[in-house]
Write an enzyme that holds these catalytic residues in place. Structure first.
Site, PDB file in Angstrom:
ATOM      1  N   HIS A 125      38.836 -57.817 101.262  1.00 40.73           N
ATOM      2  CA  HIS A 125      37.561 -58.656 100.257  1.00 40.73           C
ATOM      3  C   HIS A 125      37.747 -59.842 100.041  1.00 40.73           C
ATOM      4  CE1 HIS A 125      35.464 -58.098  96.525  1.00 40.73           C
ATOM      5  NE2 HIS A 125      35.749 -58.875  96.303  1.00 40.73           N
ATOM      6  N   ASN A 291      25.816 -54.667  97.029  1.00 40.77           N
ATOM      7  CA  ASN A 291      26.065 -55.811  96.566  1.00 40.77           C
ATOM      8  C   ASN A 291      24.438 -56.697  96.339  1.00 40.77           C
ATOM      9  OD1 ASN A 291      29.032 -55.124  96.452  1.00 40.77           O
ATOM     10  ND2 ASN A 291      30.069 -56.738  96.888  1.00 40.77           N
ATOM     11  N   TYR A 293      23.050 -59.895  93.411  1.00 39.74           N
ATOM     12  CA  TYR A 293      23.354 -60.128  91.967  1.00 39.74           C
ATOM     13  C   TYR A 293      21.376 -61.122  91.785  1.00 39.74           C
ATOM     14  CZ  TYR A 293      27.960 -59.383  91.968  1.00 39.74           C
ATOM     15  OH  TYR A 293      29.262 -58.824  92.242  1.00 39.74           O
TER      16      TYR A 293
HETATM   17  C1  FCB Z   1      30.866 -61.356  95.389  1.00 36.26           C
HETATM   18  C2  FCB Z   1      32.204 -60.888  95.546  1.00 36.26           C
HETATM   19  C3  FCB Z   1      33.123 -60.820  94.323  1.00 36.26           C
HETATM   20  C4  FCB Z   1      32.898 -61.316  92.802  1.00 36.26           C
HETATM   21  C5  FCB Z   1      31.228 -61.583  92.759  1.00 36.26           C
HETATM   22  C6  FCB Z   1      30.941 -62.209  91.489  1.00 36.26           C
HETATM   23  O1  FCB Z   1      30.326 -62.254  96.327  1.00 36.26           O
HETATM   24  O2  FCB Z   1      32.066 -59.714  95.978  1.00 36.26           O
HETATM   25  O3  FCB Z   1      34.373 -60.765  94.590  1.00 36.26           O
HETATM   26  O4  FCB Z   1      32.912 -62.676  93.400  1.00 36.26           O
HETATM   27  O5  FCB Z   1      30.897 -62.404  93.861  1.00 36.26           O
END
Ligand code: FCB
Length: 462
Positions: A125, A291, A293
């Protein structure tokens, strides 16, 4: 598409509710027990992080992990996704292993299992050992072999207890920002280095899958990608958005799951691809970690290494406190796209809201906006499942407030507030809300077992 029939709908009983964190963002203890530095130690030490923050102490999870696991238990999560710090177990990135570092993850894994929480171990990571970056890092082809050796060490040590493995978290994010867009370690700005790194990271992924398959035959192995719509900031930026989208959303999952680079990148990647490479990269996977957002906006910028930079996007859309656009529908659409393109079971391995939460006069943190965000995004997941997308789990980013990369500690994503000077953990309103949601979802699915075949032929009880 038809909305799910709410009256009859329950979460699949096997659905995995979890939380995600990563080593560098929480562990601290960066100079303890023989750990070697990573590129993010170097980046922090150079003062490039907001407020000159560093990962030196972070959430002190290295010492406080029992308290953090107790918080997970209180939430009722079934799984915890964490990462191993490569330079904690191999201080030079290769060569001699560090027994004290390995023993830390023994303690962590054992304590998780004892708490009834399944460990989901991610190998990488963002925190490349500095010693390897000094040798050229991801820009040299040897990096795939270094990573395979590291994966072998981890698989051999923990494979008796850990069965869920992810190779690399968000390869597109750390390569794009670390090698072209700026704002992340190792902070290079050169497109040929970016492309070299992309290919080597893909090779590393394939080599690690192979190593884990041999060492842990029962392992369930996935890759974790950030997939988010890449939109033009203005109508003139359409081509820039297409280019950025190819790097952001396809440069890794396409070769890893389909065995080719996306058409937009085939020509520029060609100089780095040797005979047999795509077969080395495209190894069978058990799941796709998504992932997600927010949508992102691209702006054409001929003065930047890639010819494109991130744009602000429209001012009249809803946004989180850190200005990321809020668009739960985009998650639903992305789930459909990932399902249709890669045909793998999906786990949403990160989703959450960043803000500047502060406790009120009596120490409570009422993070209503996070609750609204999470409930809208979880509803998007629910709808996608009801429409036939094979989504098997959802992990909130993050359990704790933590080191948010170049933004340091100012930006908080946690369900639990961390007061950094005292390291006091205080569950926010969203923590109790998520605990209630998990309880209701799992109890309901126990009471009314659901046998449903979605439009995609998905059997949720499988
Ligand atoms: C992602 C990352 C994680 C965190 C979130 C907010 O891109 O994987 O480590 O920083 O964003």
């Amino acid at each position: 598409m038809n909305p799910p029939d709410d009256a009859k709908w329950t979460w699949p009983p096997t659905f995995v509710w979890g939380v995600s964190m990563s080593a560098f963002q929480i562990e601290g203890a960066t100079r303890e027990d023989g750990r070697g530095p990573s590129v993010w130690d170097t980046y922090g030490a150079s003062g490039r992080v907001a407020n000159h923050d560093t990962g030196d102490v972070a959430c002190d999870h290295y010492h406080r992990y029992p308290e953090d696991i107790a918080l997970m238990r209180g939430l009722g999560v079934r799984a915890y996704r964490f990462s191993v710090a490569w330079s904690r177990v191999l201080p030079q990135g290769r060569g001699a292993a560090n027994e004290a570092g390995l023993a830390f993850y023994d303690r962590l894994v054992d304590a998780l299992l004892e708490a009834g929480i399944e460990p989901w171990l991610c190998l990488y990571h963002f925190d490349l050992p500095q010693a390897l970056d000094d040798l050229g890092g991801w820009a040299v082809r040897d990096s795939a072999g270094w990573f395979a050796d590291y994966a072998t060490l981890v698989g051999r040590r923990y494979g008796d207890r850990v069965k869920r493995f992810a190779t690399i978290n968000e390869p597109s994010i750390f390569t794009l920002f670390g090698y072209a867009l700026g704002g992340a370690a190792p902070d290079a700005a050169d497109v040929s280095t970016l492309r070299r790194a992309i290919h080597n990271v893909n090779l590393a992924h394939g080599a690690a899958v192979d190593a884990l398959r041999v060492l842990v035959p029962q392992a369930s192995i996935g890759a974790i990608h950030n997939v988010q719509p890449c939109l033009p900031a203005t109508p003139a930026d359409t081509d820039a958005a297409d280019l950025l989208g190819a790097y952001w959303n396809a440069a890794f999952p396409d070769p890893q799951c389909l065995g080719h680079y996306p058409s937009r990148l085939v020509e520029v990647m060609e100089p780095y691809v040797q005979a047999g490479d795509l077969a080395r990269i495209c190894r069978p996977l058990d799941w796709f970690g998504l992932n997600h957002y927010s949508p992102i906006y691209a702006t054409a910028n001929p003065n930047s290494p890639l010819g494109v930079t991130l744009g602000a996007g429209p001012s009249d859309i809803s946004r989180t406190p850190i200005d990321w656009p809020t668009a739960p529908e985009a998650l639903r659409e992305t789930l459909h796209q990932v399902h249709n393109r890669y045909r793998l079971p999906i786990y949403v391995t990160e989703n959450g809201l960043g803000s500047y939460d502060t406790p009120d006069a009596i120490g409570k943190i009422t993070d209503t906006q996070r609750i609204e965000f999470l409930s809208a995004y979880i509803e998007a997941v629910r709808r996608a499942i009801a429409e036939g997308v094979d989504v098997r789990g959802y992990f909130v980013w993050s359990l704790l407030d933590n080191f948010e990369w170049a933004s340091g500690y100012a930006v908080r994503f946690g369900l639990v507030h961390v007061d950094y000077p005292t390291q006091k953990r205080t569950p926010k309103a969203s923590y109790f809300w998520y605990a209630d949601l998990i309880k209701a979802a799992t109890e309901a699915s126990r009471v009314i077992p659901l046998a449903r075949s979605g439009s995609g032929g998905l059997d949720l009880l499988r």
